[in-house]
Design an enzyme around this catalytic site. Structure first.
Site, PDB file in Angstrom:
ATOM      1  N   LYS A  49       0.938  -1.245  -0.078  1.00  0.00           N
ATOM      2  CA  LYS A  49       0.137   0.013   0.026  1.00  0.00           C
ATOM      3  C   LYS A  49       0.891   1.547  -0.010  1.00  0.00           C
ATOM      4  O   LYS A  49       0.482   2.284  -0.582  1.00  0.00           O
ATOM      5  CB  LYS A  49      -1.068  -0.119   1.218  1.00  0.00           C
ATOM      6  CG  LYS A  49      -1.876  -0.955   1.065  1.00  0.00           C
ATOM      7  CD  LYS A  49      -2.966  -0.926   2.333  1.00  0.00           C
ATOM      8  CE  LYS A  49      -4.113  -2.101   2.356  1.00  0.00           C
ATOM      9  NZ  LYS A  49      -5.012  -2.026   3.098  1.00  0.00           N
ATOM     10  N   ASN A  70      -4.781   1.923  -1.216  1.00  0.00           N
ATOM     11  CA  ASN A  70      -5.450   0.566  -1.504  1.00  0.00           C
ATOM     12  C   ASN A  70      -6.342   0.533  -2.683  1.00  0.00           C
ATOM     13  O   ASN A  70      -6.530  -0.614  -3.259  1.00  0.00           O
ATOM     14  CB  ASN A  70      -6.419   0.291  -0.383  1.00  0.00           C
ATOM     15  CG  ASN A  70      -7.587   0.708  -0.415  1.00  0.00           C
ATOM     16  OD1 ASN A  70      -7.771   1.872  -0.813  1.00  0.00           O
ATOM     17  ND2 ASN A  70      -8.795   0.071   0.022  1.00  0.00           N
ATOM     18  N   ASP A  85      -9.845   2.361   2.472  1.00  0.00           N
ATOM     19  CA  ASP A  85     -10.129   1.851   3.901  1.00  0.00           C
ATOM     20  C   ASP A  85     -10.674   2.849   4.869  1.00  0.00           C
ATOM     21  O   ASP A  85     -11.213   2.271   5.780  1.00  0.00           O
ATOM     22  CB  ASP A  85      -8.430   1.547   4.191  1.00  0.00           C
ATOM     23  CG  ASP A  85      -7.936   0.122   3.506  1.00  0.00           C
ATOM     24  OD1 ASP A  85      -8.757  -0.351   3.007  1.00  0.00           O
ATOM     25  OD2 ASP A  85      -6.852   0.116   3.332  1.00  0.00           O
ATOM     26  N   GLY A 106      -3.468   0.145  17.902  1.00  0.00           N
ATOM     27  CA  GLY A 106      -2.712  -0.141  16.885  1.00  0.00           C
ATOM     28  C   GLY A 106      -2.128   1.005  16.185  1.00  0.00           C
ATOM     29  O   GLY A 106      -2.424   2.176  16.475  1.00  0.00           O
ATOM     30  N   ALA A 110      -3.260   0.158   8.836  1.00  0.00           N
ATOM     31  CA  ALA A 110      -4.906   0.177   9.203  1.00  0.00           C
ATOM     32  C   ALA A 110      -5.210   1.336  10.182  1.00  0.00           C
ATOM     33  O   ALA A 110      -6.230   1.881  10.145  1.00  0.00           O
ATOM     34  CB  ALA A 110      -5.187  -1.276   9.527  1.00  0.00           C
ATOM     35  N   ARG A 134       5.091   4.366  18.616  1.00  0.00           N
ATOM     36  CA  ARG A 134       4.684   4.162  17.402  1.00  0.00           C
ATOM     37  C   ARG A 134       3.070   4.970  17.258  1.00  0.00           C
ATOM     38  O   ARG A 134       2.781   5.603  16.326  1.00  0.00           O
ATOM     39  CB  ARG A 134       4.217   2.784  16.752  1.00  0.00           C
ATOM     40  CG  ARG A 134       5.608   2.296  16.318  1.00  0.00           C
ATOM     41  CD  ARG A 134       5.409   0.823  15.714  1.00  0.00           C
ATOM     42  NE  ARG A 134       4.669   0.891  14.239  1.00  0.00           N
ATOM     43  CZ  ARG A 134       4.142   0.047  13.973  1.00  0.00           C
ATOM     44  NH1 ARG A 134       3.703  -1.191  14.343  1.00  0.00           N
ATOM     45  NH2 ARG A 134       3.833   0.164  12.579  1.00  0.00           N
ATOM     46  N   TYR A 214     -11.008 -10.526  11.026  1.00  0.00           N
ATOM     47  CA  TYR A 214     -12.204 -11.245  10.712  1.00  0.00           C
ATOM     48  C   TYR A 214     -11.829 -12.695  10.227  1.00  0.00           C
ATOM     49  O   TYR A 214     -10.493 -12.726   9.695  1.00  0.00           O
ATOM     50  CB  TYR A 214     -12.762 -10.576   9.590  1.00  0.00           C
ATOM     51  CG  TYR A 214     -12.392 -10.512   8.168  1.00  0.00           C
ATOM     52  CD1 TYR A 214     -11.873  -9.027   7.933  1.00  0.00           C
ATOM     53  CD2 TYR A 214     -12.221 -11.420   7.213  1.00  0.00           C
ATOM     54  CE1 TYR A 214     -11.178  -9.064   6.681  1.00  0.00           C
ATOM     55  CE2 TYR A 214     -11.635 -11.332   6.116  1.00  0.00           C
ATOM     56  CZ  TYR A 214     -10.983 -10.091   5.900  1.00  0.00           C
ATOM     57  OH  TYR A 214     -10.274  -9.980   4.574  1.00  0.00           O
ATOM     58  N   GLY A 235     -14.849  -6.846  10.772  1.00  0.00           N
ATOM     59  CA  GLY A 235     -13.945  -6.590   9.656  1.00  0.00           C
ATOM     60  C   GLY A 235     -14.336  -7.173   8.239  1.00  0.00           C
ATOM     61  O   GLY A 235     -14.262  -6.298   7.324  1.00  0.00           O
TER      62      GLY A 235
HETATM   63  P1  ATR Z   1      -1.237  -2.871   9.604  1.00  0.00           P
HETATM   64  O1  ATR Z   1      -0.202  -2.135   8.535  1.00  0.00           O
HETATM   65  O2  ATR Z   1      -1.712  -4.102   8.789  1.00  0.00           O
HETATM   66  O3  ATR Z   1      -2.048  -2.245  10.475  1.00  0.00           O
HETATM   67  P2  ATR Z   1       1.340  -3.553  11.077  1.00  0.00           P
HETATM   68  O4  ATR Z   1       2.164  -2.413  10.741  1.00  0.00           O
HETATM   69  O5  ATR Z   1       2.057  -4.959  11.114  1.00  0.00           O
HETATM   70  O6  ATR Z   1      -0.031  -3.750  10.169  1.00  0.00           O
HETATM   71  O7  ATR Z   1       0.692  -3.397  12.472  1.00  0.00           O
HETATM   72  C1  ATR Z   1       0.164  -4.461  13.418  1.00  0.00           C
HETATM   73  C2  ATR Z   1      -0.498  -3.793  14.522  1.00  0.00           C
HETATM   74  O8  ATR Z   1      -0.709  -4.956  15.596  1.00  0.00           O
HETATM   75  C3  ATR Z   1       0.573  -2.894  15.343  1.00  0.00           C
HETATM   76  O9  ATR Z   1      -0.067  -1.861  16.066  1.00  0.00           O
HETATM   77  C4  ATR Z   1       1.185  -3.939  16.260  1.00  0.00           C
HETATM   78  O10 ATR Z   1       1.761  -3.420  17.400  1.00  0.00           O
HETATM   79  P3  ATR Z   1       3.482  -3.074  17.553  1.00  0.00           P
HETATM   80  O11 ATR Z   1       3.528  -1.732  16.915  1.00  0.00           O
HETATM   81  O12 ATR Z   1       3.592  -2.942  19.085  1.00  0.00           O
HETATM   82  O13 ATR Z   1       4.043  -4.144  16.736  1.00  0.00           O
HETATM   83  C5  ATR Z   1      -0.006  -4.651  16.743  1.00  0.00           C
HETATM   84  N1  ATR Z   1       0.172  -6.004  17.409  1.00  0.00           N
HETATM   85  C6  ATR Z   1       0.530  -7.206  16.736  1.00  0.00           C
HETATM   86  N2  ATR Z   1       0.540  -8.130  17.486  1.00  0.00           N
HETATM   87  C7  ATR Z   1       0.176  -7.712  18.659  1.00  0.00           C
HETATM   88  C8  ATR Z   1      -0.097  -8.394  20.013  1.00  0.00           C
HETATM   89  N3  ATR Z   1       0.188  -9.414  20.294  1.00  0.00           N
HETATM   90  N4  ATR Z   1      -0.340  -7.446  21.223  1.00  0.00           N
HETATM   91  C9  ATR Z   1      -0.506  -6.089  20.781  1.00  0.00           C
HETATM   92  N5  ATR Z   1      -0.554  -5.395  19.575  1.00  0.00           N
HETATM   93  C10 ATR Z   1       0.047  -6.207  18.551  1.00  0.00           C
END
Ligand code: ATR
Length: 266
Positions: A49, A70, A85, A106, A110, A134, A214, A235
């Protein structure tokens, strides 16, 4: 879902939607070849993306602010970038988030789309992420120059104080009217009430919980929210809504949502 919609619109003979698997190092060449092959556009998913946005000649405001696309349109020798999105999340909600306090969990791509979309619609958005830095980073990047209602007043002991939405490390889930999970938690069976700072019994019927994860049936997070009488958005509905917005961009036709929903859930 898209092919079912195209058939419903009577475009099934002329139009076709197909999945193309492409490695990151081949993405640009694949993309640049598509207009000559007759493609009018494309949906782009993870991990492409950001690259899709970077390769585009022009971008919608949302794609520009989010920094990711997207949906692409090939027209007049140009690549146009859109991000449905963002609009897809808003369309999936049961009511407008204007003025609502929202929590986005997160800080990946997304989350960027969700935070931008909600703030642009006038919600007051807090962001929590496991890696707190982040969350702060996307808060700062997205607040930028867009007009947001990222501030609200509360009365405390008779004194009105201004509170800003932003990155949070601790919160009370009851403070929010909308909670959006954009993390991957639940995708591979993780327990959201272990991995995320939410309490299973902490939902009430005033909150709407949206989960971008989802799979087969409602996620653990949505099951708990529904059991408490809260509103739930899954989702798949968000996926359908973003797909519908993309279809409208490509065809300029009104997407048949029910047909798309039925196909997505089949
Ligand atoms: P996308 O671009 O699809 O949103 P990504 O950049 O890989 O995906 O982000 C995944 C998100 O899920 C992140 O916010 C990640 O938290 P971190 O920044 O701390 O890595 C979060 N995430 C993934 N597994 C997790 C877990 N077990 N507990 C809490 N947050 C999680």
């Amino acid at each position: 879902m898209q092919n079912a919609a195209l058939a419903e619109l009577g475009l099934g003979e002329e139009w076709r939607y197909e999945a193309i698997d492409v490695a990151p190092e081949e993405f640009e060449a694949r993309l640049r070849a598509m207009p000559a092959e007759g493609f009018v556009g494309a949906n782009v998913t993870v991990p492409h993306k950001t690259t899709a946005f970077a390769l585009a000649d022009v971008a919608s405001e949302g794609a520009g602010r989010i920094g990711a696309a997207n949906t692409l349109v090939f027209a007049a020798g140009q690549i146009q970038a859109h991000n449905t999105d963002a609009g897809g999340l808003i369309a999936a909600l049961p009511r407008s988030p204007r003025g609502a306090r929202a929590l986005v969990l997160g800080a990946g791509g997304a989350a960027r789309a969700a935070v931008w979309a909600l703030r642009t619609e006038g919600a007051i958005v807090d962001i929590w992420n496991r890696t707190g830095a982040r969350a702060e980073q996307i808060d700062i990047e997205l607040t930028g120059s867009i007009q947001v209602q990222d501030s609200f007043e509360i009365e405390l002991n008779g004194v009105r104080i201004q509170v800003e939405g932003g990155a949070v490390t601790e919160f009370d889930q009851n403070d929010y009217e909308l909670i959006v999970n954009t993390t991957a938690v639940g995708l591979h069976g993780e327990d959201p009430f272990v991995e995320l700072p939410l309490r299973r019994a902490g939902f009430d019927e005033r909150v709407v919980v949206a989960d971008m994860v989802y799979g087969e049936g409602p996620s653990t997070l949505l099951q708990a929210a529904a059991a408490a009488g809260a509103g739930v958005v899954d989702g798949l509905e968000i996926l359908v809504q973003q797909g519908a917005l993309s279809l409208r961009i490509w065809t300029n036709r009104e997407p048949p949502l029910d047909v798309m929903r039925a196909a997505a859930r089949a």
